[in-house]
Design a protein around this motif. Structure first.
Motif, PDB file in Angstrom:
ATOM      1  N   ILE A   1      -5.498  -1.799  -1.903  1.00  0.00           N
ATOM      2  CA  ILE A   1      -6.415  -0.676  -2.003  1.00  0.00           C
ATOM      3  C   ILE A   1      -7.820  -1.058  -1.551  1.00  0.00           C
ATOM      4  CG2 ILE A   1      -7.429   1.023  -3.573  1.00  0.00           C
ATOM      5  CD1 ILE A   1      -4.473   1.422  -3.099  1.00  0.00           C
TER       6      ILE A   1
ATOM      7  N   LEU B   1       0.568   4.089  -2.925  1.00  0.00           N
ATOM      8  CA  LEU B   1       0.141   5.448  -2.586  1.00  0.00           C
ATOM      9  C   LEU B   1       1.229   6.461  -2.912  1.00  0.00           C
ATOM     10  CD1 LEU B   1      -1.693   4.734   0.780  1.00  0.00           C
ATOM     11  CD2 LEU B   1      -2.686   4.994  -1.497  1.00  0.00           C
ATOM     12  N   SER B   2       2.499   6.071  -2.744  1.00  0.00           N
ATOM     13  CA  SER B   2       3.591   6.965  -3.134  1.00  0.00           C
ATOM     14  C   SER B   2       3.555   7.231  -4.635  1.00  0.00           C
ATOM     15  CB  SER B   2       4.939   6.359  -2.735  1.00  0.00           C
ATOM     16  OG  SER B   2       5.069   6.268  -1.329  1.00  0.00           O
TER      17      SER B   2
ATOM     18  N   ILE C   1       2.048   8.535   2.981  1.00  0.00           N
ATOM     19  CA  ILE C   1       2.473   7.622   1.924  1.00  0.00           C
ATOM     20  C   ILE C   1       3.725   6.881   2.382  1.00  0.00           C
ATOM     21  CG2 ILE C   1       1.482   8.968   0.023  1.00  0.00           C
ATOM     22  CD1 ILE C   1       4.242  10.180  -0.441  1.00  0.00           C
TER      23      ILE C   1
ATOM     24  N   TRP D   1     -10.455   2.358  -8.830  1.00  0.00           N
ATOM     25  CA  TRP D   1      -9.527   1.233  -8.696  1.00  0.00           C
ATOM     26  C   TRP D   1     -10.298  -0.076  -8.818  1.00  0.00           C
ATOM     27  CZ3 TRP D   1      -4.449   0.103  -8.354  1.00  0.00           C
ATOM     28  CH2 TRP D   1      -3.554   1.163  -8.177  1.00  0.00           C
TER      29      TRP D   1
ATOM     30  N   PRO E   1      -5.121   2.621   4.830  1.00  0.00           N
ATOM     31  CA  PRO E   1      -4.141   3.543   4.250  1.00  0.00           C
ATOM     32  C   PRO E   1      -4.683   4.301   3.046  1.00  0.00           C
ATOM     33  CG  PRO E   1      -3.119   1.420   4.723  1.00  0.00           C
ATOM     34  CD  PRO E   1      -4.589   1.239   4.901  1.00  0.00           C
ATOM     35  N   ALA E   2      -5.459   3.608   2.180  1.00  0.00           N
ATOM     36  CA  ALA E   2      -6.016   4.279   1.003  1.00  0.00           C
ATOM     37  C   ALA E   2      -7.056   5.314   1.403  1.00  0.00           C
ATOM     38  CB  ALA E   2      -6.622   3.246   0.054  1.00  0.00           C
TER      39      ALA E   2
ATOM     40  N   MET F   1       0.868   7.036  -6.569  1.00  0.00           N
ATOM     41  CA  MET F   1      -0.301   7.855  -6.861  1.00  0.00           C
ATOM     42  C   MET F   1      -0.034   9.325  -6.543  1.00  0.00           C
ATOM     43  SD  MET F   1      -3.398   5.406  -5.464  1.00  0.00           S
ATOM     44  CE  MET F   1      -4.639   6.662  -5.745  1.00  0.00           C
ATOM     45  N   TRP F   2       0.623   9.571  -5.424  1.00  0.00           N
ATOM     46  CA  TRP F   2       0.920  10.956  -5.055  1.00  0.00           C
ATOM     47  C   TRP F   2       1.877  11.584  -6.066  1.00  0.00           C
ATOM     48  CZ3 TRP F   2      -0.672  15.122  -3.185  1.00  0.00           C
ATOM     49  CH2 TRP F   2       0.170  16.133  -2.726  1.00  0.00           C
TER      50      TRP F   2
ATOM     51  N   PHE G   1      -5.277   8.364   2.640  1.00  0.00           N
ATOM     52  CA  PHE G   1      -4.721   9.079   1.488  1.00  0.00           C
ATOM     53  C   PHE G   1      -5.808   9.907   0.803  1.00  0.00           C
ATOM     54  CE2 PHE G   1      -3.854   9.210  -3.082  1.00  0.00           C
ATOM     55  CZ  PHE G   1      -2.564   9.701  -3.126  1.00  0.00           C
TER      56      PHE G   1
ATOM     57  N   ALA H   1       0.820  -1.209   0.000  1.00  0.00           N
ATOM     58  CA  ALA H   1       0.000   0.000   0.000  1.00  0.00           C
ATOM     59  C   ALA H   1       0.858   1.264   0.000  1.00  0.00           C
ATOM     60  CB  ALA H   1      -0.933  -0.012   1.218  1.00  0.00           C
TER      61      ALA H   1
END
Length: 422
Positions: free
Chosen positions: A195, A170-171, A297, A189, A204-205, A173-174, A208, A166
């Motif tokens: 996710i 997420l890193s 992230i 998604w 975590p998602a 995606m950012w 974010f 995750a």
């Protein structure tokens, strides 16, 4: 069968020049009834072969009986049940025709996306033959590539990431979102395990998405059309970007990918009748501004540093200042770096390794550990030298002085005792 040219000539002679039917038949050498049929037909003659039977016809009642009870029965199983004696091809063609009568038809509507409304995300895994060197003498295949496609402009962006965890997703995606400069209102998604593998957006998602003031929407099960844009983008990458390329590292892969995407986004997309790079500004203006703080992230963990002064991130061990042994340290891993903090101070910083079961050591940490071991050895030697030994070599225990005071009944701390001058 009458030719189309003759059919057209018959109609011209009769309707434009008024030639009698008998004369038309004589000129063209055809029967008068053929002339009459051509004049009565509003369409040119077309050859149609009489339908012939198929080898499947005698088996169709059995096939329909099976499909009525098991609509999704696979073709090979149907062939086995009805004792099919021929090639499977004609049976599959007939099944494709009659199966929808029992399964039902699920039509797909055309979807129109408003500017800034949606971005579809997915992981693309390059084919097995593509291997990327990751250091330590290793090359890895099937490294995940995070792909994002904007719904309105069809603008594509992508980046290779080290894992499907995750924090890494997420890193990525950012990085893609901040590269655009604004946040789409919805991120679509599939049920990627990190996710939404359980059918609900993971913690975590969700954190974010909350920081970015957007929402993550999960696709239904077994519905690839739900995110068809990014699926087509994956195929486009597989067939147009990948062939004929060699890579020296993940950074080289991302550099080549970024250069290719800059050109790919200038092509004209038929579905939107425009170029993604030209439509991006309209998408951009309708998106949500970036948050004032970075979202949570990366890979994060907190452990107590053991005598083995290494911390593990995705199967790779990284050294930490050995002076932090026994204390809690916080480990943060981005796509490119691994940083270790202790009480707010940096205890280690390394370039992240994408190899498997690797070992990353800072020479300064190794030198510090050597000095600490040497200092400990010298201290042990001093302690051993300060110990008295008997003439036969065994150490002699040293009693504390208060033990002798207690043995002789002397108490020098009592105020009632007076020292005599005599």
């Amino acid at each position: 069968m009458l030719k189309v040219e003759d059919w057209a000539e018959i109609r011209r002679l009769r309707r434009a020049e008024g030639v009698p039917i008998k004369e038309i038949a004589r000129r063209l050498g055809i029967a008068r009834n053929t002339v009459r049929a051509a004049l009565s037909s509003d369409r040119p003659p077309k050859y149609e072969r009489a339908p012939r039977g198929s080898v499947v016809d005698p088996f169709e009642p059995q096939i329909r009986a099976l499909l009525a009870e098991w609509p999704r029965m696979p073709g090979p199983v149907v062939a086995e049940r009805i004792r099919w004696p021929y090639s499977i091809a004609p049976l599959r063609k007939r099944l494709a025709v009659i199966r929808p009568e029992y399964v039902g038809i699920d039509p797909v509507d055309r979807t129109v996306y408003e500017p800034g409304q949606i971005a579809q995300c997915d992981l693309w895994f390059p084919e097995d033959g593509v291997k990327v060197p990751v250091g330590s003498g290793q090359s890895r295949s099937k490294l995940p590539v995070l792909v994002m496609t904007l719904g309105f402009s069809r603008f594509m962006s992508a980046v290779m990431i080290p894992s499907r965890q995750a924090g890494d997703i997420l890193s990525g995606m950012w990085q893609l979102v901040s590269g655009i400069g604004r946040v789409p209102r919805t991120l679509v998604w599939d049920r990627e395990s990190a996710i939404g593998g359980t059918g609900r957006v993971s913690a975590p998602a969700a954190a974010f998405a909350g920081t970015l003031a957007t929402q993550i929407r999960l696709a239904p099960r077994r519905d690839p059309e739900f995110k068809g844009m990014v699926e087509r983008a994956n195929g486009f990458l597989e067939t147009s970007f990948l062939p004929g390329r060699l890579f020296t590292s993940p950074a080289d892969f991302n550099a080549q990918l970024a250069d290719w995407l800059a050109r790919a986004n200038t092509r004209t997309v038929r579905s939107v009748q425009g170029r993604p790079v030209d439509l991006l500004e309209t998408d951009y203006q309708a998106m949500v501004p970036l948050p004032p703080v970075d979202p949570p992230i990366g890979l994060n963990t907190r452990i107590r540093l053991s005598r083995d002064y290494y911390v593990r991130v995705d199967t790779v061990d990284y050294s930490v200042d050995p002076r932090m042994i026994g204390r809690f340290v916080d480990v943060t891993a981005s796509l490119n770096t691994v940083t270790v903090f202790c009480d707010g101070q940096v205890a280690a910083r390394h370039d992240r390794s994408w190899a498997k079961q690797g070992l990353v050591t800072d020479p300064a940490h190794k030198a510090t550990a050597e000095r600490m071991r040497q200092a400990l050895a010298e201290d042990r030697q001093r302690r051993q030298a300060a110990t008295r030994h008997h003439h036969d070599g065994h150490p002699v225990a040293m009693r504390a002085l208060p033990d002798y005071d207690a043995l002789f009944g002397v108490d020098f701390t009592s105020p009632s005792m007076k020292v005599s001058n005599e």
